[in-house]
Every structure is written in C-alpha cells, then in structure tokens.
Design a protein around this motif. Sequence first.
Motif, PDB file in Angstrom:
ATOM      1  N   ASP A 173      -1.997   1.528  -6.899  1.00 33.73           N
ATOM      2  CA  ASP A 173      -2.698   0.362  -6.344  1.00 33.73           C
ATOM      3  C   ASP A 173      -1.883  -0.298  -5.239  1.00 33.73           C
ATOM      4  O   ASP A 173      -2.440  -0.746  -4.222  1.00 33.73           O
ATOM      5  CB  ASP A 173      -2.979  -0.651  -7.456  1.00 33.73           C
ATOM      6  CG  ASP A 173      -3.996  -0.136  -8.474  1.00 33.73           C
ATOM      7  OD1 ASP A 173      -4.746   0.807  -8.130  1.00 33.73           O
ATOM      8  OD2 ASP A 173      -4.024  -0.663  -9.599  1.00 33.73           O
ATOM      9  N   PHE A 174      -0.558  -0.360  -5.406  1.00 33.71           N
ATOM     10  CA  PHE A 174       0.284  -0.977  -4.388  1.00 33.71           C
ATOM     11  C   PHE A 174       0.245  -0.177  -3.092  1.00 33.71           C
ATOM     12  O   PHE A 174       0.156  -0.751  -1.996  1.00 33.71           O
ATOM     13  CB  PHE A 174       1.731  -1.077  -4.897  1.00 33.71           C
ATOM     14  CG  PHE A 174       2.698  -1.611  -3.874  1.00 33.71           C
ATOM     15  CD1 PHE A 174       2.771  -2.963  -3.611  1.00 33.71           C
ATOM     16  CD2 PHE A 174       3.532  -0.739  -3.167  1.00 33.71           C
ATOM     17  CE1 PHE A 174       3.656  -3.456  -2.659  1.00 33.71           C
ATOM     18  CE2 PHE A 174       4.419  -1.216  -2.226  1.00 33.71           C
ATOM     19  CZ  PHE A 174       4.482  -2.584  -1.970  1.00 33.71           C
ATOM     20  N   GLU A 175       0.302   1.132  -3.204  1.00 35.68           N
ATOM     21  CA  GLU A 175       0.254   1.961  -2.000  1.00 35.68           C
ATOM     22  C   GLU A 175      -1.061   1.776  -1.245  1.00 35.68           C
ATOM     23  O   GLU A 175      -1.079   1.733  -0.003  1.00 35.68           O
ATOM     24  CB  GLU A 175       0.423   3.440  -2.368  1.00 35.68           C
ATOM     25  CG  GLU A 175       1.836   3.813  -2.768  1.00 35.68           C
ATOM     26  CD  GLU A 175       2.001   5.315  -2.903  1.00 35.68           C
ATOM     27  OE1 GLU A 175       3.147   5.794  -2.887  1.00 35.68           O
ATOM     28  OE2 GLU A 175       0.966   6.031  -3.010  1.00 35.68           O
ATOM     29  N   ARG A 176      -2.133   1.657  -1.970  1.00 34.33           N
ATOM     30  CA  ARG A 176      -3.417   1.449  -1.303  1.00 34.33           C
ATOM     31  C   ARG A 176      -3.496   0.045  -0.698  1.00 34.33           C
ATOM     32  O   ARG A 176      -4.092  -0.145   0.365  1.00 34.33           O
ATOM     33  CB  ARG A 176      -4.562   1.646  -2.300  1.00 34.33           C
ATOM     34  CG  ARG A 176      -4.566   2.963  -3.085  1.00 34.33           C
ATOM     35  CD  ARG A 176      -4.828   4.203  -2.245  1.00 34.33           C
ATOM     36  NE  ARG A 176      -3.709   4.672  -1.449  1.00 34.33           N
ATOM     37  CZ  ARG A 176      -2.684   5.389  -1.946  1.00 34.33           C
ATOM     38  NH1 ARG A 176      -2.604   5.662  -3.237  1.00 34.33           N
ATOM     39  NH2 ARG A 176      -1.726   5.811  -1.151  1.00 34.33           N
ATOM     40  N   ALA A 177      -2.865  -0.925  -1.374  1.00 35.64           N
ATOM     41  CA  ALA A 177      -2.905  -2.300  -0.872  1.00 35.64           C
ATOM     42  C   ALA A 177      -2.140  -2.447   0.439  1.00 35.64           C
ATOM     43  O   ALA A 177      -2.532  -3.235   1.309  1.00 35.64           O
ATOM     44  CB  ALA A 177      -2.333  -3.258  -1.929  1.00 35.64           C
ATOM     45  N   VAL A 178      -1.052  -1.694   0.587  1.00 39.60           N
ATOM     46  CA  VAL A 178      -0.256  -1.778   1.822  1.00 39.60           C
ATOM     47  C   VAL A 178      -0.656  -0.686   2.819  1.00 39.60           C
ATOM     48  O   VAL A 178       0.010  -0.485   3.833  1.00 39.60           O
ATOM     49  CB  VAL A 178       1.257  -1.686   1.510  1.00 39.60           C
ATOM     50  CG1 VAL A 178       1.703  -2.851   0.645  1.00 39.60           C
ATOM     51  CG2 VAL A 178       1.604  -0.360   0.851  1.00 39.60           C
ATOM     52  N   HIS A 179      -1.737   0.016   2.512  1.00 39.95           N
ATOM     53  CA  HIS A 179      -2.336   1.008   3.421  1.00 39.95           C
ATOM     54  C   HIS A 179      -1.420   2.185   3.723  1.00 39.95           C
ATOM     55  O   HIS A 179      -1.391   2.691   4.851  1.00 39.95           O
ATOM     56  CB  HIS A 179      -2.761   0.328   4.735  1.00 39.95           C
ATOM     57  CG  HIS A 179      -3.697  -0.823   4.544  1.00 39.95           C
ATOM     58  ND1 HIS A 179      -4.996  -0.673   4.076  1.00 39.95           N
ATOM     59  CD2 HIS A 179      -3.511  -2.161   4.721  1.00 39.95           C
ATOM     60  CE1 HIS A 179      -5.582  -1.849   3.998  1.00 39.95           C
ATOM     61  NE2 HIS A 179      -4.689  -2.790   4.374  1.00 39.95           N
ATOM     62  N   LEU A 180      -0.672   2.629   2.699  1.00 38.68           N
ATOM     63  CA  LEU A 180       0.052   3.885   2.858  1.00 38.68           C
ATOM     64  C   LEU A 180      -0.945   5.033   2.836  1.00 38.68           C
ATOM     65  O   LEU A 180      -1.980   4.949   2.169  1.00 38.68           O
ATOM     66  CB  LEU A 180       1.073   4.063   1.729  1.00 38.68           C
ATOM     67  CG  LEU A 180       2.333   3.203   1.790  1.00 38.68           C
ATOM     68  CD1 LEU A 180       3.198   3.436   0.560  1.00 38.68           C
ATOM     69  CD2 LEU A 180       3.127   3.507   3.054  1.00 38.68           C
ATOM     70  N   LEU A 190       5.966   6.169  -2.225  1.00 37.63           N
ATOM     71  CA  LEU A 190       6.884   5.076  -2.558  1.00 37.63           C
ATOM     72  C   LEU A 190       8.171   5.583  -3.191  1.00 37.63           C
ATOM     73  O   LEU A 190       9.232   4.961  -3.035  1.00 37.63           O
ATOM     74  CB  LEU A 190       6.184   4.086  -3.499  1.00 37.63           C
ATOM     75  CG  LEU A 190       6.856   2.721  -3.661  1.00 37.63           C
ATOM     76  CD1 LEU A 190       6.933   1.995  -2.328  1.00 37.63           C
ATOM     77  CD2 LEU A 190       6.074   1.874  -4.675  1.00 37.63           C
TER      78      LEU A 190
END
Length: 289
Positions: free
Chosen positions: A58-65, A221
């Motif tokens: 979810d974090f990777e998608r939130a920061v648009h990785l 990440l």
Amino acid sequence: MMYARSEPAEREPDTSARPPLVRELLLVVGLFAIYKLGRQAASGHLEEAYRNAGHVWDFERAVHLPGEGAVQGALLHSETLVHLANTYYAIVHFPATLLFLAWLYWRRPLHYVWSRRILAVLTGAALALHLLFPLAPPRMLAAAGLVDTGQVYGPTVYGDTPATDSMANQFAAMPSLHFGWALMVAVGLIVATRSRWRWLWLLHPLVTLLVIVGTANHYWLDSIVVSALLAVALAALRLERTAPVRVLTPWPSGAGAAEPTVAPTALPMTRIPDPAVSEAYASSSGGRP
C-alpha cells in the motif's frame, strides 16, 4: 634533472595491510553462520510478515512507485529469460561477493579491510531489520498478483512450503541483501580500480535489482532501504588513504640527456669573520681571547 610527482600506488599491493588469511577465512565464515542463524531465528512470525507485506504494498502505491508486475511482465515474455533470471538470483549472489573479497584481499588489501567492514555492518543492520520487521515477499502476497517464477519455471532456492522451510527464512525480504551486496561490490571495485571501464560494474546491482523484482522475491522498497543503510555505513566507515608514491621522472636537460640532481637543502647561514676586525680586537685585549 629529476622532478617528483605523485601517482596512485596501485602497481604493488601493500602487503603490510593484508590481514592473516586463516583469520579472515574464519571471520567471514563465522559472520555468515551468525547471519544464517539469525535469519532462522527471525522466522515464525507469519501473520506479522503478511500484515507488513500489505503495508509495504500500500505504501508503494501511495508514493507512486512503479508496480513490480511491470518488470515481471517483461520477463514472462520469454521462458528462457525467466530461467536466466532465476539462475542469476540463485547462483550469483554469494559467489560474486566472495570473489570480490578474494580479489581485494590479494590485490588491494586496504580496500579489502574497508569493504569487509562495510559488508559486516550492512549485514548486521539487515539482520536487525529481519528480526524487527518480518516481511513476506511479493510472490506470497495475493494482492500483488505476481507469479512465483522460481517454483513455476525453476530453478529455485526455496522450499515449497515457506512456513516450514528449514533452509532459509522466506519472510526476511526487508531489506534486500541481494541488492545491498551487489551494490557494495560495484562501489568497492569502482573505488579500488582506475580503469575507465570500472563504472560498468554498476551493471551488477542494476541486473540484480531487475532480477529480484522480476522474480517477485523483493519489493522496490527493499532495495531502497538497503541502499540507505549502505550509504550510512559508507559515511561512517571511511577508507583509509595512504600517502601517494613519489616518483622521480627525468626532465630533459639542454644537452638532451637526463641528469640526476639533488633538491637544494636549506643550510644555516655562517658568518665569516673580517681579518681586520679580528686583529684590532686582539690588540686592544692584549692578546686575551
């Protein structure tokens, strides 16, 4: 005439800086054994590992990785390419690092000691994170929708059932030592050599990054975190520099031949007595000194 200039001392290794071979072998094997035992101790946290995997995704998608699936999709276009990626993941990691250390030990002892310390600190920090933050790799995360290329296409270094795998802890994805070690190999060789082609060593961590992501063994990440840990280790442990070698190079004289000369040395000034003053002084003092 001769003039002195400074050159990097890389023709002959500084044997005085080379530590005893047996001690180094025991040290490296011991560190590796401690790391493997530590990874095994970090296993058994299945629920936490899957929960952390969801948070990382979810974090990777939130920061648009970029999605890991984009790299895997490119691999899956060719079964041969998938086999090569799985093989690279399975057999390059440890041998490449060991060959790197062996070459430095023989040819660049000072760089060897520095690189070994960096790798030891990096591995210790990674082990601490494995204990504190167990993480299931993306191949185990249903939300990722990725293929376990090792199990489907082979070869693989992991067992069929991650929860009971006695050979490796499959829930230690964060951070990626595959990428961290590969990056340090490239950095160490770039620093230790002078060839104009030395920057090509960066292809090793680049290929490793594409492999670990494309085979769904690591998140983006995982590589970002290990890069940050390596940067801290490099900043904290600086390479000891030796004094440059003074090389005497002939300077052509007017006659076209090289003539050795000695650099002028400053001598103390000596006062030469005036004979007239000395005679007058002797007459006035009655010949007494």
